[in-house]
Write a protein that holds these residues in place. Structure first.
Motif, mmCIF file in Angstrom:
data_model
loop_
_atom_site.group_PDB
_atom_site.id
_atom_site.type_symbol
_atom_site.label_atom_id
_atom_site.label_comp_id
_atom_site.label_asym_id
_atom_site.label_seq_id
_atom_site.Cartn_x
_atom_site.Cartn_y
_atom_site.Cartn_z
ATOM 1 N N VAL A 429 0.832 -1.213 0.000
ATOM 2 C CA VAL A 429 0.000 0.000 0.000
ATOM 3 C C VAL A 429 0.864 1.260 0.000
ATOM 4 O O VAL A 429 0.348 2.374 0.110
ATOM 5 C CB VAL A 429 -0.944 0.013 1.226
ATOM 6 N N HIS A 430 2.177 1.094 -0.134
ATOM 7 C CA HIS A 430 3.094 2.237 -0.076
ATOM 8 C C HIS A 430 2.724 3.332 -1.075
ATOM 9 O O HIS A 430 2.686 4.508 -0.747
ATOM 10 C CB HIS A 430 4.530 1.786 -0.352
ATOM 11 N N HIS A 432 -0.093 3.914 -2.603
ATOM 12 C CA HIS A 432 -1.381 4.519 -2.255
ATOM 13 C C HIS A 432 -1.216 5.555 -1.138
ATOM 14 O O HIS A 432 -1.724 6.672 -1.238
ATOM 15 C CB HIS A 432 -2.341 3.407 -1.832
ATOM 16 N N THR A 433 -0.476 5.212 -0.102
ATOM 17 C CA THR A 433 -0.350 6.153 1.018
ATOM 18 C C THR A 433 0.574 7.312 0.667
ATOM 19 O O THR A 433 0.353 8.428 1.111
ATOM 20 C CB THR A 433 0.163 5.460 2.295
ATOM 21 N N GLN A 434 1.597 7.051 -0.146
ATOM 22 C CA GLN A 434 2.462 8.165 -0.567
ATOM 23 C C GLN A 434 1.654 9.246 -1.273
ATOM 24 O O GLN A 434 1.949 10.430 -1.156
ATOM 25 C CB GLN A 434 3.540 7.670 -1.533
ATOM 26 N N LYS A 438 -5.596 6.899 2.395
ATOM 27 C CA LYS A 438 -5.699 6.318 3.735
ATOM 28 C C LYS A 438 -5.877 4.805 3.631
ATOM 29 O O LYS A 438 -6.093 4.264 2.559
ATOM 30 C CB LYS A 438 -6.897 6.938 4.473
ATOM 31 N N LEU A 439 -5.792 4.149 4.784
ATOM 32 C CA LEU A 439 -5.868 2.691 4.809
ATOM 33 C C LEU A 439 -6.977 2.218 5.743
ATOM 34 O O LEU A 439 -7.313 2.884 6.710
ATOM 35 C CB LEU A 439 -4.540 2.103 5.297
ATOM 36 N N PRO A 450 -6.130 -0.402 0.847
ATOM 37 C CA PRO A 450 -6.400 1.007 0.520
ATOM 38 C C PRO A 450 -7.858 1.384 0.757
ATOM 39 O O PRO A 450 -8.765 0.608 0.458
ATOM 40 C CB PRO A 450 -6.058 1.092 -0.977
ATOM 41 N N THR A 585 -0.494 3.020 11.216
ATOM 42 C CA THR A 585 0.744 2.412 10.735
ATOM 43 C C THR A 585 1.826 3.466 10.809
ATOM 44 O O THR A 585 1.549 4.638 11.011
ATOM 45 C CB THR A 585 0.625 1.983 9.260
ATOM 46 N N THR A 587 4.592 5.779 8.894
ATOM 47 C CA THR A 587 4.424 6.466 7.619
ATOM 48 C C THR A 587 5.289 5.811 6.542
ATOM 49 O O THR A 587 6.451 5.523 6.790
ATOM 50 C CB THR A 587 4.842 7.933 7.788
#
Ligand SMILES: [Zn+2]
Lengths: 1000, 91
Positions: A429-430, A432-434, A438-439, A450, A585, A587
């Motif tokens: 999910v890196h 997506h979060t970058q 959100k997760l 995601p 989580t 970052t």
């Protein structure tokens, strides 16, 4: 073939042998191997030592998540590269690799002693122990840590490789070339969208490309064969850019992405041909489809770090992709179905395999398949210990209690030479979060997935938490169609038969008979943090996951927690009794995998690093032996040594010449702003502290500009060229900022003013001639001009002609000497300068640089903004009250000059300092004290400018001192390392207080 | 890296722009009438909002015009751009 290369595959060309060395020893692999697969084919598992305890560590995975197989590549001084993952580097002829972090060598290393004393190296050990005593740090701790810890060596020579940047725009960017990425790219490209597909491996297809299990069927073909066909169709599409060996580095907002393409890293040194090594792609995509896949999790149990313990899907890849078995006597330890695919693959190749499963049963097709083949399965069991120092030899297993929190029954010891572990899957999910996504925590899979809100990017495949083949294909197709507004695709009628996992079970930290304090259950393999460390951190009061991470260093190794973060979170949640998902989580920051500095800077190295600005007179300075200094981007002559003069000698000579006869300075770099408009005078009134309305046409005036906070910002002379026309000069370094500031006020605060600003810094070159003979030189240059004080007084300007070229002469002075500045169009700068030198020859006109300029103005007590001021000095602090208009109602910064803080009498104020010993030169920046015995010693100011004045034959200095205005004559001290220098506060004008010389 | 729609030039990359902090802070017309506190309020106090924020931006490597922009600092979504002197939109 070695005994571990048991299989022929289409991905490794076994007719092409490649030789390489590892730790100096020569081995062979084949074209298509990675360093890791080639090592494994030679039976080598032990590749490094762990960071803290220096425990032997083996290859654990087959990708970027690898924590252990970290190598130094090439031993040449300028091409060597540390921290390269053996699982990612493609094998090439002549590759030299060596293990890291195992001084003095891999098989015997001194740091292993840490392993024996490990009960004494708990979490935070370094923080706790090496704090004290302080004197031990430099001499004992630091050298020890440096010797035994470091992660590889950085190159000692400049990087000879070429790196490139490329900008690209597209309709759709697909990240990841596995099955879901291929489906996505095909749908997009077939619908006339300009599509880019990037894949970090050298071959498309992800894990499906070697999935030859009969339980995974697409359109009546084995899934790998189906995908092979799809890829060959994809390669024919012409609005698709396919980039393999290209990994996503960062996903920024507004779909701006960075990807690194490896161009020649996989080629032998003699075949690189000076090509670009890596290219950084800067991609702006209308839509982004993330198909980054998932990473297999390890399992956390006692001694889970021995060489030969490998992630189960990696074992399958080594087998089915590279043709290499990681062992001849395998045990698979799993909590899920996916590891059974590995078991079946091993079995089909005739390799002994047993399975230990923490679940009580599983009724999926793939498990039935394994059972039918007769593979022995230990249900409801866990590994409680492993044996073998440099390679695993056996394991002990026990049954799990009903709730899984404990172990029961007898220990059962089983021999093996490889233990494949699988703790389930973590969606990547890196990306997506970058991008700001959100997760959500999904209980069923114990995974973060995601939470999709963006209209401009989606996640498909296993990075979206779709793990079964059927849901991957169907969900990808439906999602992509909706995302791209497409009604039909070639995948709408696809038929899929696949095994589906029905029973799931997850235990973050597997139970054991021995107490936790005595187990070594590793979570972060590279940084050696264990479950025990995390629990200790919690006991010591750390609550936030970010704090636990830093205290235990979990997830802070080169793999950035790809394998460890989920277990760390899980164990924290279990221990603290909170639900996963409520903890958040850590970052995920870019880059996803390490980037080379070369790729980041691209071509901006050496002379392309920054803009170099040179005046039109520059070549003359070079020819006349000038030494240069950088002032912003400008190259300015610093001093002009004759023969073997050093800086001091040259400056003494230049300074004396400028006062005794004539000196000449290239002042072209001063900022110049052309100001026009009917409100130009009013504008100047508002931006300078002094009044401008009454300045006559043809006259010059010095101006001081403040910030709104009352602090001095810039200064310079402005000349009134006409009724509505001024030429402002600024400091060399401040030119761009002053223009921006003026534009800001004009556009936002005073839009009603009719004023136009144009930067003309580069349009004019300036030769500044000073000294008692300057007037005579000017007369020679302009024979028809009247230079009498009446016709051409100080602080005035006149137009003139030289060699038929128009120029402006300003009679202004920054040295206190009689002085003229000639401005001419830049292209004539050098010829003007040469004319001046020629005319001045009989007066020994002496070119001087910035150092002499600084000295001359210091003798006169003229400040340099940025040297004698630092953004905290008001004009009052500088004793420049004379330039602050009392009559003007307002100007920038006026109100701040009588804030309670700015009227304090004990502010630092500009003073002169004279050393008791006239030959002692103070150091600029040196601290000033009034009492030597007071402890702690109170600093009351510092030296801002200091020189030996040849014209006064003594040392002089400017300084800022608290309450300095009232200290004239007072004795102060400048304490230096070896002595205290006695000084006396003086007037800051050292020379010609009466200003006689400007009319000399 | 945002894409900013300069009211004078159109859509351009963020690297061409520089941010000038909070918008709609008007320089007092009569600074001398203000108390120290009132002047300090103008001079130093700026909001740092998580959410919708009104900001000044300058197309520094373009037309060099200042303009205002409404940006959600929590997700960098740009709600509006408008010229200096124009009324802020209702967001
Ligand atoms: Zn613009």
């Amino acid at each position: 073939m070695t005994k571990y290369r048991i299989n022929k595959t289409r991905f490794v060309d076994q007719t092409k042998t490649v030789s390489f060395t590892f730790d100096g020893k020569k081995y062979h692999g084949f074209e298509g191997d990675t360093l890791a697969s080639a090592l494994l084919s030679n039976g080598i598992h032990l590749v490094g030592r762990s960071f803290k305890y220096h425990r032997p560590r083996g290859i654990m995975s087959c990708g970027s998540e690898e924590p252990n197989a970290i190598c130094q590549i090439n031993d040449d001084t300028n091409l060597t590269e540390p921290n390269v993952r053996a699982t990612e580097i493609e094998l090439y002829e002549g590759l030299k690799a060596s293990s890291q972090n195992c001084w003095p060598n891999l098989n015997f290393d001194i740091g292993g002693i840490n392993n024996l004393i490990s009960p004494f190296i708990p979490a935070g050990f370094y923080y706790k122990t090496f704090m004290w005593p302080k004197s031990f740090w430099k001499k004992i701790y630091e050298p020890l840590i440096r010797l035994s810890a470091g992660l590889g060596k950085s190159p000692s020579q400049p990087d000879p490789d070429i790196y490139d940047h490329k900008h690209e725009h597209c309709d759709v960017l697909v990240i990841g070339g596995g099955i879901s990425g291929i489906i996505s790219a095909k749908i997009a490209a077939k619908n006339n969208l300009k599509t880019i597909l990037i894949e970090d491996k050298n071959i498309l297809g992800g894990s499906t490309i070697y999935q030859n299990n009969k339980n995974f069927i697409i359109d009546n073909k084995k899934s790998n064969e189906w995908l092979m066909n799809e890829i060959s169709e994809l390669e024919k599409l012409d609005n698709l850019i396919l980039k393999t060996r290209t990994s996503l580095a960062a996903f920024h907002s507004y779909n701006y992405l960075l990807a690194k393409e490896n161009i020649s890293d996989h080629l032998p040194l003699d075949k690189k041909n000076g090509d670009i090594r890596q290219r950084l792609w800067k991609i702006r995509a209308d839509k982004v489809i993330v198909a980054a896949g998932a990473i297999e999790r390890p399992l956390i149990f006692n001694n889970n770090d021995r060489p030969g313990i490998i992630l189960a899907n990696s074992v399958k890849k080594y087998l089915d992709f590279y043709g290499v078995t990681t062992g001849l006597n395998n045990i698979i330890f799993t909590n899920n179905d996916s590891a059974y695919e590995t078991a079946v693959s091993l079995f089909e190749k005739g390799i002994s395999v047993k399975i230990v499963d923490i679940r009580k049963k599983s009724s999926s097709k793939i498990v039935k398949n394994a059972e039918e083949l007769g593979i022995e399965i230990y249900w409801n069991s866990t590994v409680v210990n492993t044996f073998g120092y440099k390679k695993i030899k056996s394991i002990e297993i026990m049954n799990l209690s009903e709730d899984g929190s404990n172990v029961t029954g007898n220990k059962n010891r089983i021999q093996c030479d490889c233990l494949s572990i699988s703790g389930g899957w973590t969606p990547m999910v890196h990306m997506h979060t970058q991008s700001g996504g959100k997760l959500d925590f999904r209980e069923r899979d114990q995974a973060f997935v995601p939470n999709e809100k963006s209209e401009n990017h989606i996640n498909v495949g296993s990075c979206n938490g779709d793990f079964e083949l059927e849901e991957i294909v169907k969900n990808t197709n439906n999602k992509v169609k909706k995302f791209l507004n497409i009604n039909e695709s070639g995948f709408d009628k696809i038929s899929i038969l696949c095994s589906k996992e029905l029973e799931k079970k997850n235990i973050w930290l597997l139970p054991n008979t021995i107490s936790e304090g005595k187990t070594k259950s590793f979570i972060d393999f590279q940084n050696d943090s264990t479950a025990k460390d995390i629990k200790l951190a919690l006991r010591e009061g750390f609550k936030s996951i970010e704090h636990v991470k830093r205290y235990t260093t979990t997830g802070m190794a080169t793999d950035q927690g790809k394998l460890s973060n989920m277990h760390a979170l899980g164990i924290i949640a279990d221990t603290a009794g909170v639900k996963m998902g409520t903890l958040g989580t850590t970052t995920f920051r870019p880059p996803f995998t390490p980037l080379t500095f070369g790729a980041i800077v691209g071509r901006s190295v050496g002379k392309f690093f920054d803009v170099v600005r040179k005046t039109s007179i520059h070549e003359w300075h070079v020819q006349n032996n000038a030494k240069f200094e950088n002032v912003g981007q400008w190259k300015r002559p610093w001093y002009y040594p004759i023969n073997n003069e050093n800086l001091h000698e040259a400056v003494q000579r230049e300074s004396k010449a400028a006062r005794d006869s004539a000196g000449i300075l290239d002042a072209s770099t001063l900022g110049k702003i052309d100001i026009q408009g009917s409100d130009a005078s009013e504008f100047l009134n508002r931006v300078y502290t002094n009044a401008w309305s009454k300045l006559g046409i043809g006259k010059c005036r010095y101006g001081l500009m403040l910030n709104e906070d009352g602090m001095v910002y810039d200064d310079g002379v402005t000349t009134r060229l006409g009724e509505n026309h001024y030429l402002m000069t600024t400091t060399t370094g401040g030119a761009a900022n002053v223009l921006s500031k003026l534009e800001d006020y004009l556009q936002t605060e005073w839009p009603e003013l009719d004023v136009y600003l144009t930067s003309v810094t580069d349009h004019y070159s300036t030769a500044s001639i000073c000294g008692p003979n300057s007037k005579k030189i000017l007369k020679k240059l302009f024979p028809n001009k009247d230079f009498s004080d009446e016709a051409f007084p100080h602080m005035s300007y006149q137009d003139a002609i030289i060699d038929k070229i128009e120029c402006r002469i300003m009679r202004i002075s920054f040295t206190g000497e009689l002085s003229y500045e000639i401005n001419i169009e830049s292209k004539y700068g050098k010829s003007l300068w040469e004319n001046c030198i020629k005319a001045g020859e009989e007066y020994k006109i002496t070119p001087y640089g910035t150092e002499t300029m600084h000295l001359l103005r210091a003798e006169k007590g003229f400040i340099i903004v940025g040297q004698d001021t630092d953004g905290t000095m008001t004009p009052i602090d500088l004793q420049m009250d004379w330039i602050v208009s009392k009559k003007k109602y307002d100007f920038i910064g006026k109100r701040s000059l009588y804030r309670s803080d700015t009227i304090r009498e004990d502010r630092k104020q500009l003073v002169g300092l004279l050393t008791d010993d006239p030959n002692e030169i103070l150091e600029e920046g040196a601290q000033i004290v009034s009492e030597l015995d007071k402890k702690p010693v109170e600093m009351i100011g510092h030296v801002t400018s200091s020189y030996f004045s040849p014209n006064l034959n003594k040392s002089i200095a400017l300084a800022v001192v608290k309450g300095g205005k009232k200290m004239k004559g007072q004795k102060l001290f400048v304490p230096m390392e070896n002595k205290n220098i006695n000084v006396t506060v003086s007037d800051f004008i050292f020379l010609d207080k009466e200003n006689k010389r400007i009319n000399a | 890296m945002f894409i900013i729609n300069c009211p004078y030039c159109g859509e351009r990359d963020q690297s061409e722009f520089s941010c000038g902090g909070e918008a709609h802070i008007v320089r007092p017309k009569q600074p001398t009438e203000l108390s120290d506190d009132e002047w300090a309020e103008y001079l130093f106090m700026r909001k740092n909002i998580k959410g919708v924020q009104f900001e000044r931006w300058n197309h520094a490597h373009g037309c060099r015009k200042w303009f205002n922009m409404v940006r959600d600092t929590s997700n960098d979504k740009i709600h509006a751009v408008y010229k200096m002197g124009e009324k802020p939109p209702l967001i």
